[in-house]
Scaffold this active site. Structure first.
Site, mmCIF file in Angstrom:
data_model
loop_
_atom_site.group_PDB
_atom_site.id
_atom_site.type_symbol
_atom_site.label_atom_id
_atom_site.label_comp_id
_atom_site.label_asym_id
_atom_site.label_seq_id
_atom_site.Cartn_x
_atom_site.Cartn_y
_atom_site.Cartn_z
ATOM 1 N N LYS A 257 -43.914 89.812 9.263
ATOM 2 C CA LYS A 257 -43.503 90.084 7.851
ATOM 3 C C LYS A 257 -44.978 90.251 6.835
ATOM 4 O O LYS A 257 -44.968 89.296 5.980
ATOM 5 C CB LYS A 257 -42.779 89.046 7.194
ATOM 6 C CG LYS A 257 -41.395 88.881 7.884
ATOM 7 C CD LYS A 257 -40.405 87.960 7.087
ATOM 8 C CE LYS A 257 -39.225 87.553 8.015
ATOM 9 N NZ LYS A 257 -39.626 86.638 9.276
ATOM 10 N N ASP A 260 -49.003 92.074 1.709
ATOM 11 C CA ASP A 260 -49.913 92.059 1.101
ATOM 12 C C ASP A 260 -50.621 93.543 0.653
ATOM 13 O O ASP A 260 -49.966 94.380 1.288
ATOM 14 C CB ASP A 260 -51.122 91.007 1.563
ATOM 15 C CG ASP A 260 -51.954 90.508 0.695
ATOM 16 O OD1 ASP A 260 -52.215 91.055 -0.561
ATOM 17 O OD2 ASP A 260 -52.219 89.384 0.783
HETATM 18 P P1 5BU Z 1 -32.303 81.532 14.100
HETATM 19 O O1 5BU Z 1 -32.757 80.462 14.848
HETATM 20 O O2 5BU Z 1 -31.284 82.529 14.633
HETATM 21 O O3 5BU Z 1 -31.866 81.241 12.766
HETATM 22 O O4 5BU Z 1 -33.531 82.427 13.885
HETATM 23 C C1 5BU Z 1 -33.882 83.754 13.125
HETATM 24 C C2 5BU Z 1 -34.894 84.483 13.316
HETATM 25 O O5 5BU Z 1 -35.155 85.671 12.433
HETATM 26 C C3 5BU Z 1 -36.231 83.367 12.615
HETATM 27 O O6 5BU Z 1 -37.291 83.751 13.552
HETATM 28 C C4 5BU Z 1 -36.291 84.043 11.381
HETATM 29 O O7 5BU Z 1 -37.801 83.954 10.984
HETATM 30 C C5 5BU Z 1 -36.020 85.522 11.191
HETATM 31 N N1 5BU Z 1 -35.375 85.922 10.222
HETATM 32 C C6 5BU Z 1 -34.266 85.551 9.753
HETATM 33 O O8 5BU Z 1 -33.809 84.407 10.236
HETATM 34 N N2 5BU Z 1 -33.625 86.147 8.390
HETATM 35 C C7 5BU Z 1 -34.176 86.898 7.855
HETATM 36 O O9 5BU Z 1 -33.915 87.343 6.833
HETATM 37 C C8 5BU Z 1 -35.436 87.613 8.678
HETATM 38 C C9 5BU Z 1 -36.143 87.005 9.499
HETATM 39 BR BR1 5BU Z 1 -36.266 88.967 7.639
#
Ligand code: 5BU
Length: 423
Positions: A257, A260
């Site tokens: 992500k 900058d």
């Molecule tokens: P989870 O354990 O299924 O909640 O992990 C979700 C992953 O996706 C985690 O690495 C977040 O940093 C990533 N993510 C997210 O959850 N939601 C978003 O909107 C974005 C990334 Br962009």
């Protein structure tokens, strides 16, 4: 080929190679694994007593056919017919390379299941990913294969036959039609592995990351990382991760992500401790700095064949990626398709088939966590939110049996995709 045969679990008494190229292959397999080998005479039998099938067999025996390359499937079928004339049963065949020109389906119609070690799309996408084949050859080969499919023994030109009524393009179609090579690789992997699942392995330990990638890797199209979560990072981790990506045929997505100005993200992507561009096929960026972020990342990533996702929407509650911000993100992606391969999104944002929609915030138990994450099921992510790829983290990595959970998510996500095709 033997490993593939073993994995299928199919049972047989003897092995027969399709003459002539597959004869040495069948010979080696038979010698090494102690199976009787049957030989089919190819020459017309012009005098009475000579048998078309040589070797030791009995009526009702099951014989496995071995072949090097399958195109229309006719050679395998001819060999099967000769065996069946001797009352030998043929239900399975193994081939090294399936050229995907209709042979598999033609054989299936004749009751023979064809297993391949590798398909032509896998060969093309792998060679292209490793920069060993330029995109012109890949495009021409794909076009040739598309236009020269076999139905039985007759080549059917797909163009004059394209009466497809499905609105959603299948992974297979997108593997051929999408313009970015990385997107084609992704859809080829998804079609081959029947998986639209990306596992997000968010952990602090390198060995845990690698063990999980090795275990879950065979069932996903993408492994997503947050490499800066590792407490014991060394460059060996990313080398090993690349090895696992080759071994299990998945892409690596570093969820960096970037957010900058161009100059800064250029260095962050190429350099520093992590050298993300050198190992991650995919990364992502917030559109907030403006399109300079994409140009800067593209300067580093494009020559390496990498791709970038624009974070157009987020899963966390109260996030600000909505309305005009999201609209701007959509435009930014559409204007930079030479490097941007799609979105992180929570809805279908673009009708452009070249752009992949990947959706995080997915868990079979809906709800959320205590820090703002919000979950929907894989079915909802695919069928209501329009996800091409579902991103699952703790639903898999936090389960008591991560492998079992991965299989469950894979099945749920893929069947929602098949439903969307109208299957
Ligand atoms: P989870 O354990 O299924 O909640 O992990 C979700 C992953 O996706 C985690 O690495 C977040 O940093 C990533 N993510 C997210 O959850 N939601 C978003 O909107 C974005 C990334 Br962009």
């Amino acid at each position: 080929m033997w490993n593939t045969i073993e994995r299928t679990g199919c049972k047989f008494k003897s092995i027969c190679g399709v003459p002539y190229t597959a004869l040495p292959i069948a010979t080696c397999i038979c010698v090494q694994h102690n199976y009787p080998m049957l030989i089919r005479r190819k020459e017309a039998k012009d005098y009475g007593t000579r048998r078309m099938i040589e070797g030791r067999y009995e009526e009702g025996d099951v014989c496995l056919i071995v072949e090097d390359v399958v195109t229309s499937g006719s050679s395998v079928h001819e060999t099967a017919e000769s065996l069946q004339n001797e009352k030998i049963q043929v239900t399975n065949a193994i081939v090294l390379l399936d050229r995907e020109q209709g042979g598999k389906a033609a054989l299936e119609r004749k009751g023979i299941k064809l297993y391949s070690v590798i398909t032509l799309s896998q060969v093309l996408s792998t060679l292209q990913r490793l920069n060993k084949l330029d995109s012109d050859i890949v495009d021409r080969t794909n076009r040739f294969i598309q236009d020269n499919r076999f139905d039985g023994h007759v080549a059917v030109n797909n163009k004059s036959n394209s009466s497809s009524t499905t609105k959603v393009m299948s992974h297979k179609e997108r593997a051929v039609k999408c313009s970015h090579p990385l997107v084609r690789s992704l859809y080829t992997i998804m079609a081959d592995k029947e998986s639209n699942l990306c596992v997000s392995i968010d952990c602090a330990s390198s060995s845990e990351l690698l063990q999980m990638a090795d275990k879950i890797g065979p069932h996903v199209c993408i492994v997503k990382t947050h490499i800066d979560m590792l407490e014991d990072f060394t460059s060996d981790v990313t080398k090993e991760l690349q090895r696992l990506a080759d071994k299990h045929n998945f892409l690596i997505f570093e969820d960096r992500k970037f957010g900058d100005i161009g100059k800064t993200v250029h260095t962050q992507y190429e350099g520093g401790m992590y050298k993300i561009s050198s190992w991650a096929h995919i990364t992502n960026a917030h559109p907030v700095p403006g399109s300079g972020i994409v140009s800067a990342l593209a300067e580093v990533g494009k020559p390496l064949g990498r791709g970038c996702l624009i974070v157009a929407e987020m899963s966390s509650s109260g996030n600000l990626a909505t309305g005009d911000y999201t609209k701007g993100a959509v435009k930014m992606a559409e204007a930079n398709k030479d490097f941007v391969i799609g979105y992180i999104s929570q809805s279908r944002l673009s009708a452009d088939h070249d752009l992949v929609h990947m959706t995080p915030g997915v868990k079979i138990q809906m709800g959320g966590d205590s820090l703002g994450q919000q979950y929907v099921t894989p079915q909802i992510a695919v069928s209501e939110k329009g996800a091409d790829v579902v991103i699952v983290g703790r639903g898999i990595t936090g389960a008591a049996d991560p492998l079992g959970a991965a299989l469950e998510y894979k099945q749920a996500g893929y069947s929602a995709y098949l439903n969307s095709l109208g299957h």
